[in-house]
Design a protein around this motif. Structure first.
Motif, mmCIF file in Angstrom:
data_model
loop_
_atom_site.group_PDB
_atom_site.id
_atom_site.type_symbol
_atom_site.label_atom_id
_atom_site.label_comp_id
_atom_site.label_asym_id
_atom_site.label_seq_id
_atom_site.Cartn_x
_atom_site.Cartn_y
_atom_site.Cartn_z
ATOM 1 N N ALA A 13 1.037 -1.234 -0.113
ATOM 2 C CA ALA A 13 -0.012 0.051 -0.089
ATOM 3 C C ALA A 13 0.807 1.144 0.014
ATOM 4 O O ALA A 13 0.731 2.164 -0.785
ATOM 5 C CB ALA A 13 -0.919 -0.044 1.291
ATOM 6 N N MET A 14 1.878 1.229 0.824
ATOM 7 C CA MET A 14 2.792 2.396 0.978
ATOM 8 C C MET A 14 3.563 2.541 -0.407
ATOM 9 O O MET A 14 3.613 3.898 -0.985
ATOM 10 C CB MET A 14 3.854 2.214 2.139
ATOM 11 N N GLN A 15 4.149 1.563 -1.058
ATOM 12 C CA GLN A 15 4.632 1.680 -2.375
ATOM 13 C C GLN A 15 3.813 2.318 -3.459
ATOM 14 O O GLN A 15 4.080 3.261 -4.020
ATOM 15 C CB GLN A 15 5.177 0.280 -2.757
ATOM 16 N N ASP A 16 2.409 1.593 -3.362
ATOM 17 C CA ASP A 16 1.518 2.640 -4.320
ATOM 18 C C ASP A 16 1.093 3.886 -4.174
ATOM 19 O O ASP A 16 1.305 4.595 -4.960
ATOM 20 C CB ASP A 16 0.144 1.747 -4.217
ATOM 21 N N LEU A 17 1.353 4.446 -2.849
ATOM 22 C CA LEU A 17 0.795 5.694 -2.487
ATOM 23 C C LEU A 17 2.029 6.582 -2.651
ATOM 24 O O LEU A 17 1.923 7.773 -3.070
ATOM 25 C CB LEU A 17 0.443 5.701 -0.909
ATOM 26 N N ARG A 18 3.074 6.017 -2.444
ATOM 27 C CA ARG A 18 4.585 6.870 -2.685
ATOM 28 C C ARG A 18 4.517 7.239 -4.450
ATOM 29 O O ARG A 18 4.824 8.144 -4.765
ATOM 30 C CB ARG A 18 5.622 6.128 -2.281
ATOM 31 N N ARG A 23 2.164 7.708 -6.238
ATOM 32 C CA ARG A 23 0.866 8.381 -6.414
ATOM 33 C C ARG A 23 1.189 9.796 -5.639
ATOM 34 O O ARG A 23 0.394 10.785 -5.654
ATOM 35 C CB ARG A 23 -0.305 7.782 -5.998
ATOM 36 N N GLY A 24 2.379 10.134 -5.032
ATOM 37 C CA GLY A 24 2.896 11.228 -4.682
ATOM 38 C C GLY A 24 2.618 11.586 -3.118
ATOM 39 O O GLY A 24 2.804 12.585 -2.519
ATOM 40 N N TYR A 25 2.429 10.397 -2.569
ATOM 41 C CA TYR A 25 2.300 10.579 -0.860
ATOM 42 C C TYR A 25 3.647 10.286 -0.557
ATOM 43 O O TYR A 25 3.908 9.290 0.015
ATOM 44 C CB TYR A 25 1.159 9.579 -0.447
ATOM 45 N N GLU A 26 4.435 11.510 -0.243
ATOM 46 C CA GLU A 26 6.017 11.422 -0.020
ATOM 47 C C GLU A 26 6.350 11.759 1.396
ATOM 48 O O GLU A 26 7.257 11.034 1.779
ATOM 49 C CB GLU A 26 6.626 11.896 -1.289
ATOM 50 N N TYR A 48 -2.851 5.171 6.482
ATOM 51 C CA TYR A 48 -3.721 6.495 6.304
ATOM 52 C C TYR A 48 -2.961 7.335 5.162
ATOM 53 O O TYR A 48 -1.367 7.532 5.349
ATOM 54 C CB TYR A 48 -3.826 7.315 7.490
ATOM 55 N N ALA A 49 -3.365 7.693 4.151
ATOM 56 C CA ALA A 49 -3.016 8.599 3.145
ATOM 57 C C ALA A 49 -3.687 10.034 3.508
ATOM 58 O O ALA A 49 -5.056 10.143 3.625
ATOM 59 C CB ALA A 49 -3.257 8.142 1.677
ATOM 60 N N LEU A 50 -2.753 11.084 3.692
ATOM 61 C CA LEU A 50 -3.307 12.287 4.373
ATOM 62 C C LEU A 50 -2.888 13.341 3.207
ATOM 63 O O LEU A 50 -1.941 13.220 2.436
ATOM 64 C CB LEU A 50 -2.664 12.561 5.528
ATOM 65 N N THR A 51 -3.418 14.466 3.149
ATOM 66 C CA THR A 51 -3.364 15.668 2.282
ATOM 67 C C THR A 51 -3.607 16.939 3.392
ATOM 68 O O THR A 51 -4.572 16.819 3.935
ATOM 69 C CB THR A 51 -4.417 15.801 1.207
ATOM 70 N N SER A 52 -2.577 17.689 3.267
ATOM 71 C CA SER A 52 -2.654 18.898 3.987
ATOM 72 C C SER A 52 -3.452 20.059 3.040
ATOM 73 O O SER A 52 -3.473 19.865 1.914
ATOM 74 C CB SER A 52 -1.350 19.601 4.560
ATOM 75 N N GLY A 99 1.117 12.773 2.427
ATOM 76 C CA GLY A 99 1.797 12.039 3.170
ATOM 77 C C GLY A 99 1.166 10.492 3.571
ATOM 78 O O GLY A 99 0.118 10.402 3.621
ATOM 79 N N ILE A 100 1.958 10.031 4.428
ATOM 80 C CA ILE A 100 1.476 8.569 4.928
ATOM 81 C C ILE A 100 1.703 8.664 6.720
ATOM 82 O O ILE A 100 2.676 9.146 6.778
ATOM 83 C CB ILE A 100 2.440 7.585 4.229
#
Length: 116
Positions: free
Chosen positions: A10-15, A17-20, A65-69, A75-76
């Motif tokens: 999940a983390m690899q996929d999120l990264r 997609r820009g969740y760095e 959790y995938a988060l956006t400010s 981020g994650i």
């Protein structure tokens, strides 16, 4: 809908997609040390949640959790058995759970994408 075998998947996929940004749980906020950024409860959106259950005996239970400010930082944060949480009860974890419950997602399915 995306399904992953492990939190690392999940983390690899999120990264990709820009969740760095990597956030850590603190008593009253989420903190990203590389950006020296603190996000308080009202300062982030939960975009996706992936819930992984392991052995019930061991108490394995990891949530990604995938988060956006509001400023666009993506981020994650990992909440699981290996997460280091301050000694007091972690208010921010409770708040994450309360926000999911308020959205009707208090018991997210295993490894399922949920948009909040």
């Amino acid at each position: 809908m995306k399904n992953f075998e492990t939190p690392a998947d999940a983390m690899q996929d999120l990264r990709q997609r820009g969740y760095e940004a990597d956030f850590d749980l603190q008593l009253d906020c989420l903190y990203c040390s590389s950006l020296d950024l603190r996000l308080y409860e009202e300062e982030f959106n939960v975009d996706e949640v992936y819930h992984f259950k392991g052995s019930p005996k061991a108490g394995d239970n990891t949530v990604v959790y995938a988060l956006t400010s509001p400023t666009g930082v993506k981020g994650i944060i990992i909440d699981g058995p290996e997460t280091t949480i301050p000694d007091n009860s972690c208010d921010i974890t409770k708040r994450l759970q309360n926000r999911l419950a308020a959205a009707g997602l208090s018991n997210p399915p295993v490894a399922r994408e949920i948009n909040v």
